[in-house]
Design a protein around this motif. Structure first.
Motif, short mmCIF file in Angstrom:
data_model
loop_
_atom_site.label_atom_id
_atom_site.label_comp_id
_atom_site.label_asym_id
_atom_site.label_seq_id
_atom_site.Cartn_x
_atom_site.Cartn_y
_atom_site.Cartn_z
N PHE A 156 0.67 -1.17 0.12
CA PHE A 156 0.03 -0.01 0.13
C PHE A 156 0.85 1.33 -0.08
CE2 PHE A 156 -1.92 3.62 2.80
CZ PHE A 156 -2.80 3.76 1.92
N PHE A 157 1.71 1.34 0.84
CA PHE A 157 2.54 2.68 1.04
C PHE A 157 3.52 2.87 -0.04
CE2 PHE A 157 1.43 2.53 5.68
CZ PHE A 157 0.98 3.24 5.74
N ALA A 158 4.06 1.84 -0.53
CA ALA A 158 5.05 1.98 -1.78
C ALA A 158 4.42 2.30 -3.03
CB ALA A 158 5.75 0.62 -2.11
N SER A 159 2.69 1.96 -3.11
CA SER A 159 2.11 2.56 -4.28
C SER A 159 1.74 4.04 -4.28
CB SER A 159 0.84 1.57 -4.38
OG SER A 159 -0.11 1.97 -3.17
N LEU A 160 1.94 4.46 -3.08
CA LEU A 160 1.27 5.70 -2.87
C LEU A 160 2.29 6.78 -3.89
CD1 LEU A 160 0.51 6.28 0.76
CD2 LEU A 160 -0.81 5.78 -1.39
N GLY A 305 -0.49 -11.38 -2.31
CA GLY A 305 0.67 -11.56 -2.98
C GLY A 305 0.96 -10.44 -4.16
N ARG A 306 2.00 -10.46 -4.55
CA ARG A 306 2.50 -9.34 -5.85
C ARG A 306 2.22 -9.83 -7.17
NH1 ARG A 306 2.73 -6.17 -1.19
NH2 ARG A 306 4.78 -6.49 -0.04
N ALA A 356 6.04 -2.16 -4.77
CA ALA A 356 6.71 -3.08 -3.58
C ALA A 356 7.24 -4.18 -4.36
CB ALA A 356 5.73 -3.54 -2.68
N TYR A 357 6.71 -4.73 -5.17
CA TYR A 357 7.50 -5.94 -6.03
C TYR A 357 8.85 -5.66 -6.49
CZ TYR A 357 7.03 -10.39 -8.67
OH TYR A 357 7.17 -11.79 -9.15
N TYR A 358 8.85 -4.59 -7.19
CA TYR A 358 10.31 -4.66 -7.83
C TYR A 358 11.36 -4.21 -6.70
CZ TYR A 358 8.85 -4.67 -12.79
OH TYR A 358 8.14 -5.00 -13.96
N SER A 359 10.84 -3.56 -5.93
CA SER A 359 11.73 -3.28 -4.52
C SER A 359 12.30 -4.54 -3.90
CB SER A 359 11.12 -2.19 -3.68
OG SER A 359 10.93 -1.03 -4.21
N GLU A 360 11.31 -5.61 -3.73
CA GLU A 360 11.64 -6.65 -3.01
C GLU A 360 12.49 -8.02 -3.95
OE1 GLU A 360 7.51 -6.59 -0.28
OE2 GLU A 360 7.63 -7.68 -2.40
N LEU A 361 12.55 -7.46 -5.23
CA LEU A 361 13.26 -8.36 -6.17
C LEU A 361 14.85 -8.39 -6.13
CD1 LEU A 361 10.76 -8.61 -9.17
CD2 LEU A 361 11.55 -10.55 -7.80
N PHE A 362 14.98 -7.29 -5.69
CA PHE A 362 16.49 -6.96 -5.74
C PHE A 362 17.19 -6.46 -4.32
CE2 PHE A 362 14.85 -5.35 -9.76
CZ PHE A 362 15.83 -5.83 -10.56
#
Length: 460
Positions: A156-160, A305-306, A356-362
């Protein structure tokens, strides 16, 4: 660790400055992109390429739009390096200033009628500078928020900051619609400059806010542990080339389909006799839909899930390609508004899970660089040339958008397949893993998941 230094306390103390500070950058980024794209579709052909035929002038104007996208991977490397080596916050201040100044200068440029061929040359230079700044702006904003946010609400917050995308596009459409309503003579003499010059107001506000944003706690931990890599982009390519490639393919919809809708389609319906103001209002409607849907999908990605959310939106983008053009061909104002609500609002809603997804992938050591390159390399390949490709495919189809719609479907399906090949990341820890065998000295939200190449996320 005292209560004052827990991750939750840091988040509470930082959120009021962090969210506005990152959203404002996305507003400026997408305001700049949208204003330029709209001007390229509607006036730049006449102002900067008057010696060309009408179609050739539009193609040339779209080509200058595309030039900025070739600079974006370079900007991603430069500012991604700065963000991973010297701080997320410092990189964000640099990109904000570079984008804003380049946009304002465009509004001050003399046209072809005043200085001849030098006018389009200066336009291209400004567009290149714009592209350098844009290459890492949104990525830096999302990375900052993701590294601060509570793990259970990270989506939610990363989507803002992505909501700033729609505010920026919507703001550009509003200002452009206002000047498009001017008499033709006034629009061509001074009216077209207003949207570009207005950027200086937004940049000034953004800079004041951004200078008060704290540094990411993840980067602070990297710095204190001396765990930063010398060349983050190179470390990324060596560590997980497959993942980087899949992210590039997954970003195809946002790199191609969106620019067909946001930019080329304005020229497409203008050629059918639809008023310019209707096209710009339609963009505004699409942005309003997206602004509502993005945080909802971000929240859904926290629960489901992303990957499932990303896959569903990719499928929707494939399904809406043909109906989008069918609705435009009706020339009905109501149906054109519906078309943009579906295609622009629906496809851009992908930002809701992507953030959030791309931040979590790396991993933390090259997160900024990985996210930036994963977005901007396909941007150079697809986004910049999208309007020109669109003109070519429609011309090849004898004026029918069939081939263009097929291309949009292919890009969306390819992205869907790429996401299927990527891992689920919801709930992983974004903190750097300096020594994977040592017990962490700070609380972690969860254990890292395994990457496809058997490396834990956060390690090389």
């Amino acid at each position: 660790m005292t209560a004052a230094t827990t991750p939750d306390q840091i988040w509470v103390e930082s959120r009021r400055r962090l969210i506005p500070g990152t959203v404002i950058g996305s507003i400026i980024e997408w305001y700049d992109i949208a204003v330029y794209g709209q001007a390229a579709a509607l006036v730049f052909g006449t102002l900067f390429f008057p010696s060309f035929s009408k179609t050739a002038g539009v193609v040339a104007a779209f080509a200058t739009f595309g030039v900025g996208y070739f600079a974006r991977p370079v900007g991603a490397m430069i500012f991604g390096h700065i963000g991973d080596r010297y701080g997320r916050r410092f990189s964000l201040v640099c990109t904000l200033l570079l984008m804003g100044v380049a946009t304002v200068v465009i509004g001050l440029l003399p046209t072809y009628a005043s200085i001849g061929v030098l006018a389009p040359v200066l336009l291209v230079i400004c567009r290149l500078l714009q592209g350098l700044g844009v290459g890492a702006e949104y990525v830096g904003a999302v990375t900052m928020v993701a590294e601060f946010a509570p793990v259970k609400r990270r989506g939610f917050f990363a989507s803002l900051p992505a909501s700033g995308v729609f505010i920026g596009i919507g703001l550009a459409a509003t200002v452009s619609a206002a000047v498009a309503a001017l008499p033709e003579e006034q629009l061509m003499s001074w009216g077209w400059r207003v949207p570009f010059l207005f950027s200086i107001v937004v940049v000034a506000i953004g800079l004041l806010i951004r200078l008060r944003v704290p540094e990411s706690p993840v980067f602070t931990e990297l710095k204190e542990a001396r765990a930063r890599t010398r060349v983050p982009a190179l470390a990324l390519i060596k560590a997980m080339p497959r993942r980087l490639l899949l992210v590039m393919v997954a970003n195809g919809v946002l790199a191609f389909n969106i620019y067909v809708v946001q930019t080329y389609s304005l020229s497409y319906i203008a050629g059918k006799g639809v008023a310019k103001s209707v096209a710009l209002i339609a963009v505004l409607v699409g942005c309003a839909v997206g602004a509502v849907v993005i945080p909802l999908l971000g929240t859904l990605s926290d629960r489901s899930g992303r990957r499932p959310v990303y896959i569903a939106v990719s499928a929707f983008c494939a399904l809406v390609a043909f109906p989008f053009f069918w609705l435009l061909d009706t020339r009905s104002t109501a149906l054109i508004l519906l078309a943009f609500a579906l295609a622009l609002g629906g496809c851009l809603a992908m930002f809701g899970s992507q953030a959030a997804y791309y931040s979590e992938l790396f991993p933390a050591e090259f997160r900024f660089s990985g996210f930036a390159l994963g977005r901007e390399i396909p941007g150079a390949v697809l986004a910049g040339p999208a309007p020109v490709i669109s003109v070519g495919l429609v011309s090849l189809g004898g004026g029918s958008p069939t081939l263009l719609a097929v291309a949009m479907i292919i890009v969306a399906v390819a992205g869907l397949v790429a996401v299927v090949a990527l891992p689920e990341t919801r709930g992983i820890d974004l903190a750097p893993i300096v020594d994977p065998d040592a017990k962490p000295t700070t609380p972690r939200t969860s254990a890292p998941t395994a990457a496809p190449d058997s490396r834990p996320i956060g390690t090389f």
